[in-house]
Design an enzyme around this catalytic site. Sequence first.
Site, PDB file in Angstrom:
ATOM      1  N   GLU A 237     -21.208  47.628  19.353  1.00 35.63           N
ATOM      2  CA  GLU A 237     -21.169  46.251  19.881  1.00 35.63           C
ATOM      3  C   GLU A 237     -21.032  45.105  18.741  1.00 35.63           C
ATOM      4  O   GLU A 237     -20.327  44.217  18.688  1.00 35.63           O
ATOM      5  CB  GLU A 237     -22.276  45.600  20.668  1.00 35.63           C
ATOM      6  CG  GLU A 237     -22.512  46.662  22.073  1.00 35.63           C
ATOM      7  CD  GLU A 237     -21.242  46.083  23.006  1.00 35.63           C
ATOM      8  OE1 GLU A 237     -20.210  46.532  22.831  1.00 35.63           O
ATOM      9  OE2 GLU A 237     -21.682  45.255  24.080  1.00 35.63           O
TER      10      GLU A 237
ATOM     11  N   THR B 129     -15.119  38.790  23.117  1.00 35.22           N
ATOM     12  CA  THR B 129     -16.540  38.418  22.930  1.00 35.22           C
ATOM     13  C   THR B 129     -16.719  37.428  21.665  1.00 35.22           C
ATOM     14  O   THR B 129     -17.397  36.432  21.820  1.00 35.22           O
ATOM     15  CB  THR B 129     -17.553  39.586  23.155  1.00 35.22           C
ATOM     16  OG1 THR B 129     -17.215  40.195  24.653  1.00 35.22           O
ATOM     17  CG2 THR B 129     -18.714  39.156  23.143  1.00 35.22           C
TER      18      THR B 129
HETATM   19  N1  HSE Z   1     -24.239  38.933  26.209  1.00 36.61           N
HETATM   20  C1  HSE Z   1     -22.919  38.920  25.582  1.00 36.61           C
HETATM   21  C2  HSE Z   1     -22.233  37.503  25.728  1.00 36.61           C
HETATM   22  C3  HSE Z   1     -22.212  39.869  26.611  1.00 36.61           C
HETATM   23  O1  HSE Z   1     -22.252  36.782  26.483  1.00 36.61           O
HETATM   24  O2  HSE Z   1     -21.714  37.263  24.686  1.00 36.61           O
HETATM   25  C4  HSE Z   1     -20.686  40.231  26.017  1.00 36.61           C
HETATM   26  O3  HSE Z   1     -20.105  40.939  27.107  1.00 36.61           O
END
Ligand code: HSE
Length: 310
Positions: free
Chosen positions: A131, A184
Amino acid sequence: MKKIEVFAPSTVANVACGFDVLGFAMEGIGDTISISKTSTVGISIEHGKGCKGIPTNPQKNVIGVAVNALLESLAYTEKAGFRFKVSKNVKPGSGLGSSASSSSAAVFGVNELLGNPYTKRDLIKFAMKGEEAASGLPHADNVAPSLLGGFTLVRSYEPLDVVSLTYPESLYTTVVHPQIEVKTSDSKKILKRKVDLRDAITQWGNVGGLVAGLAQSDFGLIGRSLQDVIAEPTRSMLIPLFKEAKEAAFKEGALGASISGSGPSIFALSFSRKIAESIAIAFNNVYASNNILAHVYISRINPIGAEILS
Ligand code: HSE
């Protein structure tokens, strides 16, 4: 064992009020990865269905990054390597945890091939490295439910403390994925760096309310708690027809609706399959009547998470 085929599900992260801490796993969609142990040292990645635009270089692919973190932690020196063949049925940049499904499936499968030195819960920290490679931040709200299944809360990042939540079995989600890509990393950049104290109070009240509502199967409380005053106001601007889709979901009886992860997907929660199906029709109508291609999914919460297929 020399070969394994594994699956790790797509996920809805944030779940309105729980930015970077709440998430749940979906059924039927995610990544399927075939993993073979090879006599050549190193990692090689081959792409199957749905992997367009994803690098195969293991230094740049989340699978390579997450699996290398796992192997390093084991001080792995065997003269062997791993070959991955990946198939995805949700595009990257969907807000449904595409990179998390890849990282989770990969570390889960390699751990199995190595005789399970780690538990699923231990694997979260390696999948988080994937991630970090994908979005710049090692968030766990997608990888935790993708690995463990169910509804999860990241109670703390340092030290990592992930809690599996109790939730009503009759909970359904309907997700619409308008076919545009939102990275993201971009969607994180547009967020305000500072949170107003009043907004923080609203948000943590809602996180507590949602967790309590899930535990008590109190659908009214779940619905009242599905509010996001921190990320949604800014991020929703990147999503075509967000307001219309959300209103349409409420009209059909949704408990609540918000952005799935960093978008552009939108999720709604409901307490029956019938309502979830009506929301799916409403989501489809919103996008079809504006000539925007969108995919809609209906799912219960997936209690299993990462699993062996063969
Ligand atoms: N919590 C993360 C965000 C999830 O909102 O950026 C990304 O899928």
